[in-house]
Design a protein around this motif. Structure first.
Motif, mmCIF file in Angstrom:
data_model
loop_
_atom_site.group_PDB
_atom_site.id
_atom_site.type_symbol
_atom_site.label_atom_id
_atom_site.label_comp_id
_atom_site.label_asym_id
_atom_site.label_seq_id
_atom_site.Cartn_x
_atom_site.Cartn_y
_atom_site.Cartn_z
ATOM 1 N N ARG A 382 -83.429 -0.019 -10.299
ATOM 2 C CA ARG A 382 -84.810 -0.081 -9.864
ATOM 3 C C ARG A 382 -85.057 0.698 -9.773
ATOM 4 O O ARG A 382 -86.573 1.489 -9.182
ATOM 5 N N GLN A 383 -84.510 1.841 -9.898
ATOM 6 C CA GLN A 383 -84.618 3.633 -9.929
ATOM 7 C C GLN A 383 -84.934 4.058 -11.450
ATOM 8 O O GLN A 383 -85.052 5.300 -11.404
ATOM 9 N N LEU A 384 -85.075 3.184 -12.400
ATOM 10 C CA LEU A 384 -84.659 4.205 -14.201
ATOM 11 C C LEU A 384 -85.878 5.147 -14.574
ATOM 12 O O LEU A 384 -85.635 5.443 -15.216
ATOM 13 N N GLY A 385 -87.221 4.545 -13.839
ATOM 14 C CA GLY A 385 -88.502 5.037 -14.331
ATOM 15 C C GLY A 385 -88.789 6.430 -13.264
ATOM 16 O O GLY A 385 -88.409 7.346 -13.252
ATOM 17 N N LEU A 386 -88.025 6.651 -12.205
ATOM 18 C CA LEU A 386 -88.260 7.366 -11.485
ATOM 19 C C LEU A 386 -86.670 8.663 -11.678
ATOM 20 O O LEU A 386 -87.330 9.749 -12.472
ATOM 21 N N ALA A 387 -85.740 8.239 -12.051
ATOM 22 C CA ALA A 387 -84.458 8.561 -13.626
ATOM 23 C C ALA A 387 -84.377 9.503 -14.837
ATOM 24 O O ALA A 387 -84.671 10.412 -15.250
ATOM 25 N N THR A 388 -86.014 8.464 -15.300
ATOM 26 C CA THR A 388 -86.250 8.789 -16.875
ATOM 27 C C THR A 388 -86.846 9.900 -16.672
ATOM 28 O O THR A 388 -86.788 10.730 -17.093
ATOM 29 N N GLY A 389 -87.833 9.759 -15.678
ATOM 30 C CA GLY A 389 -88.378 10.967 -15.109
ATOM 31 C C GLY A 389 -88.444 11.908 -15.150
ATOM 32 O O GLY A 389 -89.049 12.991 -15.363
ATOM 33 N N ALA A 390 -87.166 11.622 -13.860
ATOM 34 C CA ALA A 390 -86.123 13.112 -13.614
ATOM 35 C C ALA A 390 -85.547 14.046 -14.473
ATOM 36 O O ALA A 390 -85.467 14.937 -14.106
ATOM 37 N N LEU A 391 -84.944 12.986 -16.015
ATOM 38 C CA LEU A 391 -84.237 13.904 -16.900
ATOM 39 C C LEU A 391 -84.812 14.146 -17.868
ATOM 40 O O LEU A 391 -84.978 15.823 -17.662
#
Length: 451
Positions: A382-391
């Protein structure tokens, strides 16, 4: 739910032979995401390869200022991906993608008319922020769908992500050719900007009609254990991670040591890749006396990805771990910069630039699917969007910090400039080598996942 094997595919050998066919038949939602990536890059690359030349020859900017403007563009895009990723997690991909398309149209229209440093900077910031909205939405959905496809079929997610990447590079192949054609016809940089804006008008209209209002991937993933049952919940290579209850998503992502190491290693790649828009145009101008060949070098890069991305990723997915692919890709990128002062000029003086483009592209094809495919293994679903953006955001900050410096290197002797640039991805390779072994790779379980 895991798809039952048909009666005629009862043996492991037959099942293994079927997997490439399954991987090449993505879901309708993934086909939409892949087409989206193609259209985005077509419009984007009709403009961006010619921006540095326009800023220098057209507006008379100094090298350090050109580097700063390009760095601001990258930062406003990559650096703010975390915002687009968080908005995607909160509201779903559709409104974020549509808003990003509308801002991209406005940004290209503004850039076509901009004549001063301030207005150019404002336009490129708007263009970058538009991508910071729609790109994380599309990329995180593609990663989530790739993971689901892997669960359902057993085919490595690298196959799906490589198809997504190849579609984007097909757009990156068409875009520079479109821009070059407009320049050759005498339309100039303004015509290229307006053509890019027109592409995004079509993208906006198409996605307003075709993109689901609901979030199909998230809806299907609402109760993953109940859908797949106890056997999948106990699978040793399960991808979805669970964070401690009540832990803030931002803290969970940004205190994850392995994920931060991945971000830093990926940052070195993006700093290097940004040289296609800064150092490569200068090299082409120095070697040939004009920037006319630049579009063809970008087309060569994109054509290599279109032709070789899927076979290369299929090979690496089954033979090397993602960490190995990431390290090897960064070393190849470094070799591309080192090759420029060592390669004879040859016919037309384009051999050094061609060597850079070919090696950087080969490294990119190895490392990008590996890096993106590691993200779902390192963070909660559920944090995949945030992590993809953070990368991408961490990478954007690194590019902003290094762009003025690399722009200043344009006046340095060639051996010094290219040696310093080669050291950046080498440092990233050293960081990537410290990533925990086996995350998503062959060591993890029964299948190899490079992407």
């Amino acid at each position: 739910m895991t798809r039952p094997a048909p009666a005629h595919a009862g043996t492991p050998a037959k099942e293994k032979r079927r997997r490439p066919r399954l991987a090449s038949a993505p879901t309708p939602y993934l086909r939409l995401l892949t087409a989206t990536q193609f259209a985005f890059n077509t419009g984007f690359y009709a403009v961006l390869p010619y921006l540095a030349t326009h800023l220098g020859s057209g507006l008379g900017m100094a090298g350090w200022l050109i580097g700063l403007v390009l760095g601001l563009r990258t930062f406003s895009q990559q650096g703010l991906f975390v915002v687009g990723g968080a908005l995607t997690d909160r509201y779903g991909p559709r409104p974020v993608v549509l808003a990003g398309c509308a801002l991209r149209i406005a940004g290209f229209g503004w850039l076509a008319l901009a004549g001063s440093t301030a207005t150019v900077i404002a336009a490129v910031l708007l263009i970058g922020f538009a991508a910071a909205l729609f790109s994380p939405a599309v990329e995180s959905e593609a990663a989530r769908e790739a993971v689901r496809h892997e669960r359902d079929t057993g085919a490595p997610r690298a196959h799906v992500l490589a198809l997504f990447s190849a579609a984007g590079q097909a757009g990156a192949f068409i875009g520079p050719l479109l821009g070059s054609l407009l320049l050759l016809l005498g339309g100039g940089f303004r015509a290229a900007c307006l053509a890019g804006a027109a592409v995004f008008v079509g993208v906006l209209a198409g996605h307003a009609r075709l993109m689901p209002r609901a979030d199909p991937v998230r809806d299907r993933a609402a109760h993953p254990v109940r859908e797949r049952g106890q056997a999948d919940a106990q699978a040793p290579d399960a991808i979805t991670r669970t964070a401690p209850p009540g832990r803030p998503p931002w803290r969970a992502v940004f205190t994850n040591r392995a994920f931060l190491l991945l971000c830093l290693a990926y940052s070195s790649y993006l700093v290097a890749y940004n040289q296609l828009y800064l150092s490569l145009p200068v090299e082409v101008e120095r070697a040939t006396g004009s920037g006319a060949a630049l579009g063809w070098l970008f087309a060569l890069s994109s054509l290599l990805v279109v032709v070789a991305q899927l076979p290369l990723t299929r090979w690496s997915a089954h033979r090397i771990a993602p960490r190995t692919a990431l390290v090897t890709g960064l070393v190849i990128v470094a070799a591309g910069f080192a090759a420029v002062p060592l390669t004879p000029a040859g016919p037309g003086g384009l051999l050094p630039g061609t060597a850079l483009v070919v090696l950087l592209t080969l490294g990119q094809m190895l490392l990008v699917p590996a890096a993106r495919g590691l993200v779902p293994d390192l963070v909660e679903d559920r944090q995949l969007g945030l992590a993809t953006g953070a990368l991408s955001s961490v990478s954007g900050i690194a590019v902003l910090a290094g762009s003025a410096a690399t722009g200043a290197l344009l006046d340095a002797p060639a051996p010094v400039r290219w040696t310093v640039l080669a050291a950046v991805p080498l440092a990233g390779a050293a960081l990537a080598f410290t990533l925990p072994a086996g995350r998503g790779g062959k060591e993890r379980g029964t299948r190899a996942v490079a992407g």
